[in-house]
Scaffold this active site. Structure first.
Site, PDB file in Angstrom:
ATOM      1  N   CYS A   1      -5.325   8.250   8.414  1.00 18.20           N
ATOM      2  CA  CYS A   1      -5.343   7.719   9.778  1.00 18.20           C
ATOM      3  C   CYS A   1      -4.785   8.762  10.737  1.00 18.20           C
ATOM      4  CB  CYS A   1      -4.507   6.446   9.867  1.00 18.20           C
ATOM      5  SG  CYS A   1      -5.354   5.000   9.225  1.00 18.20           S
TER       6      CYS A   1
ATOM      7  N   ASP B   1       4.187   0.581  12.038  1.00 16.70           N
ATOM      8  CA  ASP B   1       2.912   0.105  11.491  1.00 16.70           C
ATOM      9  C   ASP B   1       2.566  -1.302  11.961  1.00 16.70           C
ATOM     10  OD1 ASP B   1       2.826   2.480  10.174  1.00 16.70           O
ATOM     11  OD2 ASP B   1       3.422   1.672   8.231  1.00 16.70           O
TER      12      ASP B   1
ATOM     13  N   ARG C   1      -8.533  -0.023   4.075  1.00  8.74           N
ATOM     14  CA  ARG C   1      -7.542   0.863   3.453  1.00  8.74           C
ATOM     15  C   ARG C   1      -6.221   0.153   3.218  1.00  8.74           C
ATOM     16  NH1 ARG C   1      -7.414   6.520   6.241  1.00  8.74           N
ATOM     17  NH2 ARG C   1      -5.948   6.625   4.540  1.00  8.74           N
TER      18      ARG C   1
ATOM     19  N   GLN D   1       8.401  19.112   7.156  1.00  6.76           N
ATOM     20  CA  GLN D   1       9.643  18.744   6.450  1.00  6.76           C
ATOM     21  C   GLN D   1       9.415  18.666   4.935  1.00  6.76           C
ATOM     22  OE1 GLN D   1      12.689  18.571   8.177  1.00  6.76           O
ATOM     23  NE2 GLN D   1      11.256  19.422   9.666  1.00  6.76           N
TER      24      GLN D   1
ATOM     25  N   ARG E   1       0.084  14.625  12.643  1.00  4.09           N
ATOM     26  CA  ARG E   1       1.164  14.190  11.738  1.00  4.09           C
ATOM     27  C   ARG E   1       1.555  15.375  10.853  1.00  4.09           C
ATOM     28  NH1 ARG E   1      -1.249   8.943   9.074  1.00  4.09           N
ATOM     29  NH2 ARG E   1       0.839   8.616   8.281  1.00  4.09           N
TER      30      ARG E   1
ATOM     31  N   LYS F   1       0.837  -1.212   0.000  1.00  2.85           N
ATOM     32  CA  LYS F   1       0.000   0.000   0.000  1.00  2.85           C
ATOM     33  C   LYS F   1       0.864   1.252   0.000  1.00  2.85           C
ATOM     34  CE  LYS F   1      -1.691   1.925   4.027  1.00  2.85           C
ATOM     35  NZ  LYS F   1      -1.431   3.275   4.325  1.00  2.85           N
ATOM     36  N   ASN F   2       1.839   1.301   0.905  1.00  3.65           N
ATOM     37  CA  ASN F   2       2.592   2.545   1.055  1.00  3.65           C
ATOM     38  C   ASN F   2       3.532   2.819  -0.120  1.00  3.65           C
ATOM     39  OD1 ASN F   2       1.192   3.210   3.320  1.00  3.65           O
ATOM     40  ND2 ASN F   2       2.766   2.521   4.773  1.00  3.65           N
TER      41      ASN F   2
HETATM   42  C1  EPZ Z   1       4.504   6.825   6.374  1.00  2.60           C
HETATM   43  O1  EPZ Z   1       3.803   7.958   6.856  1.00  2.60           O
HETATM   44  C2  EPZ Z   1       3.475   5.741   6.236  1.00  2.60           C
HETATM   45  N1  EPZ Z   1       2.442   6.204   5.322  1.00  2.60           N
HETATM   46  C3  EPZ Z   1       2.880   5.404   7.591  1.00  2.60           C
HETATM   47  O2  EPZ Z   1       2.067   4.269   7.406  1.00  2.60           O
HETATM   48  C4  EPZ Z   1       3.991   5.041   8.568  1.00  2.60           C
HETATM   49  O3  EPZ Z   1       3.439   4.882   9.856  1.00  2.60           O
HETATM   50  C5  EPZ Z   1       5.059   6.143   8.611  1.00  2.60           C
HETATM   51  O4  EPZ Z   1       5.528   6.425   7.282  1.00  2.60           O
HETATM   52  C6  EPZ Z   1       6.268   5.764   9.461  1.00  2.60           C
HETATM   53  O5  EPZ Z   1       6.871   4.612   8.947  1.00  2.60           O
HETATM   54  C7  EPZ Z   1       2.639   6.153   4.014  1.00  2.60           C
HETATM   55  O6  EPZ Z   1       3.676   5.722   3.528  1.00  2.60           O
HETATM   56  C8  EPZ Z   1       1.545   6.638   3.154  1.00  2.60           C
HETATM   57  P1  EPZ Z   1       6.763   9.978   8.411  1.00  2.60           P
HETATM   58  P2  EPZ Z   1       4.505   9.381   6.838  1.00  2.60           P
HETATM   59  O7  EPZ Z   1       6.799  11.254   7.693  1.00  2.60           O
HETATM   60  O8  EPZ Z   1       5.420   9.428   5.673  1.00  2.60           O
HETATM   61  C9  EPZ Z   1       7.235  13.107  11.988  1.00  2.60           C
HETATM   62  C10 EPZ Z   1       0.177   2.909   7.821  1.00  2.60           C
HETATM   63  O9  EPZ Z   1      -0.388   2.431   8.831  1.00  2.60           O
HETATM   64  N2  EPZ Z   1       7.176  14.125  10.916  1.00  2.60           N
HETATM   65  O10 EPZ Z   1       7.846   8.978   8.130  1.00  2.60           O
HETATM   66  O11 EPZ Z   1       3.455  10.391   6.914  1.00  2.60           O
HETATM   67  C11 EPZ Z   1       5.926  12.368  12.158  1.00  2.60           C
HETATM   68  O12 EPZ Z   1       5.027  13.059  12.982  1.00  2.60           O
HETATM   69  C12 EPZ Z   1       0.700   4.296   7.830  1.00  2.60           C
HETATM   70  O13 EPZ Z   1       0.306   2.300   6.756  1.00  2.60           O
HETATM   71  C13 EPZ Z   1       7.360  15.453  11.217  1.00  2.60           C
HETATM   72  O14 EPZ Z   1       7.546  15.837  12.371  1.00  2.60           O
HETATM   73  O15 EPZ Z   1       5.343   9.300   8.174  1.00  2.60           O
HETATM   74  C14 EPZ Z   1       6.400  11.039  12.721  1.00  2.60           C
HETATM   75  O16 EPZ Z   1       6.614  11.165  14.102  1.00  2.60           O
HETATM   76  C15 EPZ Z   1       0.176   5.174   8.829  1.00  2.60           C
HETATM   77  N3  EPZ Z   1       7.328  16.377  10.190  1.00  2.60           N
HETATM   78  C16 EPZ Z   1       7.746  10.827  12.047  1.00  2.60           C
HETATM   79  O17 EPZ Z   1       8.158  12.115  11.597  1.00  2.60           O
HETATM   80  C17 EPZ Z   1       7.132  16.000   8.892  1.00  2.60           C
HETATM   81  O18 EPZ Z   1       7.118  16.881   8.019  1.00  2.60           O
HETATM   82  C18 EPZ Z   1       7.728   9.877  10.857  1.00  2.60           C
HETATM   83  O19 EPZ Z   1       6.689  10.245   9.972  1.00  2.60           O
HETATM   84  C19 EPZ Z   1       6.952  14.655   8.603  1.00  2.60           C
HETATM   85  C20 EPZ Z   1       6.970  13.723   9.627  1.00  2.60           C
END
Ligand code: EPZ
Length: 416
Positions: free
Chosen positions: A116, A304, A397, A125, A121, A22-23
Site C-alpha cells: 500500500c 490503520d 489484502r 531504520q 514509506r 494480518k500484520n
Molecule cells: C506497519 O507498517 C504496518 N504494516 C502498517 O499497516 C501500519 O500502518 C504501520 O506499521 C504503522 O502502524 C505491517 O505491519 C506489515 P512503520 P511499517 O515502520 O512497519 C516511518 C495496514 O494498513 N519510517 O511503523 O512499514 C514511516 O514512514 C498497514 O495494515 C521511517 O521513516 O510502518 C512512518 O511514518 C499499512 N523509516 C513511521 O515511521 C523506517 O525505516 C511508522 O512506520 C521505517 C519507518
C-alpha cells in the site's frame, strides 16, 4: 476487475468473529524460516497477502501446507535464494525476509517492497539496524543486498518508532552472536506476537511491549506451534461500521485491551460499548458528538483505523478533526468520500470533517484502509442507490471474508 456493490442503510446486527491479525501473520510466516524444523501457525487469516507469502516461502524451498486456518511450515530444506523481483514486490511486508534470511544465512537479496503506497514509506531504520549488527547493505538496481560474515549483537537506537524495523531487527538479532538492545522500539501487539513465536522457537527476547527490547542471540532455533493474535484493525473496522449504521454488533474473538483507544473514542462520540472477556458489543445511537482523533503509535489510536474512522465522523453532529501523526498524508480516500457528499477539508496532516449525510456513488479504493473507509461510508447511505467500489484487490489484502461477515449481519453487499 471485480467491484464491491453496497446498498446502504441497513443497521448491522449480530456477531462477527475476528480472524488472526494480518500484520502479525506477515511477520510470523517469515520468522518461521529461522527455525530448523516445523512451525505450525494457528488462527491464520485467509488473505491475499498470506497467499503471496506462501509462494515466497516455497520459492525458498520451504514446504508449506495450509489446512483451514492453519499453516504448517517446514523450513528444513530451506535455501538462500536471491529475490530481486517477482512476488516480493507485491507486498510491503516482504521486507521481513531481509531480517529472517540474514539471521538464517548471513545474506539476503530482496527487491524493494511494494504494498500500500499511500505515501513514501522508507526502510532506512531497518537498514541502520542490519548495519549495526555487522552487515554490509547496498541498493543495487532496486534490490537491497545484505551480507554479513558474522552477525554481532549491538545497541540500536531507532530514530523513528517503527513496527517493521523493530521486528526486522529482532529477526536478525535472534541468530546474532551476543546481545542486541533496541531502544525506542515500537510496542504494537503484533511485535509481542512475533517475539512470543521467536521465544517458543528458542530465542531469548525480553522487554517487548516496552521501548527497550533485549535479544540474546542463539545458535539454533526449532519448530513450535503458535496461535496468531486477533486482528485489532479488522475488529476496529467492524466496531466503527456497527456504530456508523446505528447497529448492534458483538465483535467476537478480540483482545479488548488492544482496542482501548478505539473503544474510548467511540464512547466519547456517544456510542454504547460493552466490554466482555474476549468480545466487545457495540450499540449505535441515532446521533453522535463530533470528536478530535489523533492517530499515534500504539497504544494510541492506530493510523490503520483512521480512514474508516473518518467515515464515521461524517455521521456526527458538527466538526471533528482527525490528525495522523504516523503518516503525514494518509488521506487519499478523502476525495472519494467527497464524491459521496462528505464535507472534508485537508490541512497539513489533519482532516477537518463536517458531519452530514453521504450518498451512493462510484468510488475507488486506493489502498487497503481507504477501501475500509469507503465500505463504512457506503453502509451509512440511507437515501437509496448503490455504491460501487473498485480497487477491491486492496481490500482483500486485509479483510478476511468481508462480504460474508457483513452480509450475515444484514448488510446488502455483493461482488460483481
Ligand atoms: C506497519 O507498517 C504496518 N504494516 C502498517 O499497516 C501500519 O500502518 C504501520 O506499521 C504503522 O502502524 C505491517 O505491519 C506489515 P512503520 P511499517 O515502520 O512497519 C516511518 C495496514 O494498513 N519510517 O511503523 O512499514 C514511516 O514512514 C498497514 O495494515 C521511517 O521513516 O510502518 C512512518 O511514518 C499499512 N523509516 C513511521 O515511521 C523506517 O525505516 C511508522 O512506520 C521505517 C519507518
Amino acid at each position: 476487475m471485480e467491484k464491491l456493490l453496497i446498498a446502504g442503510g441497513k443497521p448491522l446486527s449480530g456477531t462477527v468473529t475476528i480472524s488472526g491479525a494480518k500484520n502479525s501473520a506477515v511477520a510470523l510466516i517469515p520468522a518461521a524460516i529461522l527455525a530448523e524444523s516445523t512451525v505450525i501457525l494457528d488462527n491464520l487469516p485467509d488473505l491475499s497477502d498470506v497467499a503471496i507469502y506462501t509462494e515466497l516461502l516455497e520459492e525458498l524451498n520451504a514446504t508449506v501446507e495450509r489446512k483451514d486456518d492453519q499453516m504448517i511450515i517446514d523450513p528444513s530444506a530451506l535455501r538462500s535464494v536471491h529475490m530481486p523481483n517477482g512476488n516480493v514486490k507485491k507486498l510491503r511486508a516482504s521486507y521481513y525476509l531481509m531480517g529472517a534470511l540474514l539471521g538464517r544465512f548471513g545474506e539476503a537479496v530482496i527487491g524493494l517492497p511494494g504494498g500500500c503506497n499511500f505515501e513514501p514509506r522508507p526502510i532506512d531504520q531497518h537498514i541502520k539496524g542490519f548495519e549495526a549488527l555487522g552487515a554490509r547493505v547496498s541498493n543495487e538496481a532496486g534490490a537491497i543486498h545484505i551480507r554479513a560474515t558474522e552477525l554481532r549483537g549491538a545497541k540500536i537506537y531507532l530514530d523513528v518508532v517503527s513496527v517493521g524495523a523493530t521486528i526486522n531487527i529482532m529477526l536478525a538479532a535472534s541468530r546474532a552472536k551476543g546481545v542486541t538492545i533496541i531502544e525506542n522500539a515500537a510496542k504494537e501487539p503484533e511485535i509481542i506476537d512475533v517475539a512470543t513465536l521467536l521465544n517458543s522457537m528458542g530465542a531469548k527476547i525480553i522487554g517487548v511491549g516496552t521501548e527497550t527490547i533485549r535479544i540474546e542471540g542463539v545458535n539454533e532455533m526449532h519448530g513450535c506451534r503458535h496461535s496468531i493474535i486477533p486482528d485489532r484493525i479488522q475488529a476496529g473496522t467492524y466496531m466503527i461500521a456497527a456504530a456508523a449504521t446505528r447497529g448492534d454488533v458483538l465483535v467476537d474473538n478480540v483482545i479488548p485491551k488492544h482496542l482501548e483507544a478505539i473503544s474510548a473514542k467511540l464512547l466519547e462520540m456517544g456510542v454504547h460499548i460493552e466490554e466482555q472477556d474476549e468480545a466487545i458489543r457495540v450499540i449505535g445511537r441515532p446521533e453522535y458528538e463530533p470528536v478530535d482523533v489523533r492517530a499515534l503509535v500504539y497504544p494510541g489510536f492506530a493510523t490503520d483505523i483512521q480512514s474508516p474512522m473518518c467515515s464515521l465522523l461524517t455521521q456526527s453532529r458538527g466538526t471533528s478533526i482527525l490528525t495522523d501523526y504516523v503518516y503525514s498524508s494518509r488521506f487519499k480516500y478523502v476525495p472519494e468520500l467527497t464524491r459521496m457528499g462528505a464535507n472534508i477539508k485537508l490541512e497539513g496532516r489533519s482532516a477537518i470533517v463536517e458531519g452530514g449525510p453521504l450518498y451512493a456513488a462510484d468510488v475507488r479504493a486506493t489502498d487497503l484502509r481507504a477501501g475500509a473507509a469507503l465500505v463504512v461510508a457506503a453502509l451509512t447511505v440511507t437515501s437509496g442507490g448503490i455504491t460501487e467500489i473498485s480497487g477491491v484487490e486492496y481490500i482483500d489484502r486485509g479483510y478476511d471474508r468481508l462480504v460474508e461477515n457483513l452480509s450475515r449481519m444484514g448488510a446488502e453487499i455483493w461482488r460483481k
